[in-house]
Design an enzyme around this catalytic site. Sequence first.
Site, PDB file in Angstrom:
ATOM      1  N   GLU A  25       0.834  -1.219   0.000  1.00 22.01           N
ATOM      2  CA  GLU A  25       0.000   0.000   0.000  1.00 22.01           C
ATOM      3  C   GLU A  25       0.863   1.261   0.000  1.00 22.01           C
ATOM      4  O   GLU A  25       2.081   1.204   0.258  1.00 22.01           O
ATOM      5  CB  GLU A  25      -0.939   0.008   1.196  1.00 22.01           C
ATOM      6  CG  GLU A  25      -0.226   0.053   2.539  1.00 22.01           C
ATOM      7  CD  GLU A  25      -1.085   0.674   3.643  1.00 22.01           C
ATOM      8  OE1 GLU A  25      -1.583   1.804   3.458  1.00 22.01           O
ATOM      9  OE2 GLU A  25      -1.228   0.031   4.695  1.00 22.01           O
ATOM     10  N   LYS A 161      -3.944  -2.069  14.794  1.00 20.16           N
ATOM     11  CA  LYS A 161      -3.179  -1.192  15.675  1.00 20.16           C
ATOM     12  C   LYS A 161      -3.828  -1.088  17.038  1.00 20.16           C
ATOM     13  O   LYS A 161      -5.044  -1.033  17.155  1.00 20.16           O
ATOM     14  CB  LYS A 161      -3.088   0.204  15.051  1.00 20.16           C
ATOM     15  CG  LYS A 161      -2.011   0.269  13.987  1.00 20.16           C
ATOM     16  CD  LYS A 161      -1.929   1.643  13.384  1.00 20.16           C
ATOM     17  CE  LYS A 161      -3.112   1.958  12.514  1.00 20.16           C
ATOM     18  NZ  LYS A 161      -3.142   1.328  11.229  1.00 20.16           N
TER      19      LYS A 161
END
Length: 303
Positions: A25, A161
């Site tokens: 990405e 995360k």
Amino acid sequence: MKDLLSLAPEVEQALAQGAPVVALESTIITHGMPYPQNLEVARNVEATVREAGAIPATIAIIAGRIHVGLDDAALENLAATPGSEVMKLSRADLAVCLALGKTGATTVAATMICAALAGIRVFATGGIGGVHRGAEQSFDISADLQELARTPVTVVAAGAKAILDLPKTLEVLETLGVPVIAYGQDELPAFWSRQSGLAAPLRMDDPAQIAASARLRAALGLAGGQLVANPIPPEAEIPREVMIPFVERALSEAEAQGIAAKSVTPFLLQRIFELTEGRSLEANIALVLNNARLAARIAAAMI
Ligand code: PSU
Ligand code: MN
């Protein structure tokens, strides 16, 4: 489609030959890490994919075209452009960016869409977006989760995360029918830390098993991809109890400053970088490289 999609020559050749390719990405470059470390990391991730025997394909939209595989000049240009000047693209933004002829960085969701269009089935990143804490008020749930339910790409990340609400993220993934596969351990990893305190829904220990389950999903006619949660290497991790106070502080600052929508994730990552005096970035780099290696092995097993 040819008008919209630009494949780098080596990516096109690898796909034509059925050789392993790993998508990467670009939001992590433009909005996830500071310059110039972002450029160094982008190059190192590509080199790591190559060393592990696959061809890297970093994905971004440049002047209204989808680029699958960036040359070094394009990578450098993207890394050096301030995040505020590059669109952060998820599913909702992709077609608008193309229509406007603009440049944008692809999040996990948009990278999955572009990878699937190009015929790439494996993608390595740092951490996916998920359900933010307080989502019961803000409704802030990353479009990455829906994308995993729709688009047939295996995403290798280090878990979600720890700035997110991990139990809620797991619940949403379960509802959407997304397999969450911890690699080599029973516990869900939490990005900078190997432990999250949560059991992973599924576990696999071998890239060939992960490739087989991707094939079997397709054979069963099940839409969507898989999330592989690969723990950060032990020597690079920041233990959970060390991270928690930094995460809490960054979250309360975000709330006090009214940070919302697309700015939330970049703001938190930047504040945690400052609060940990750069340690979070070191860990982030190590886990992305580790994910690139595993993704290359999974891509090879899919051949
Ligand atoms: N993980 C990182 N750094 C990042 C991101 C994830 O270590 O920059 C990016 C990814 O592109 C992911 C996006 O798709 O953040 C999620 O953003 P949001 O929470 O706005 O959906
Ligand atoms: Mn969001």
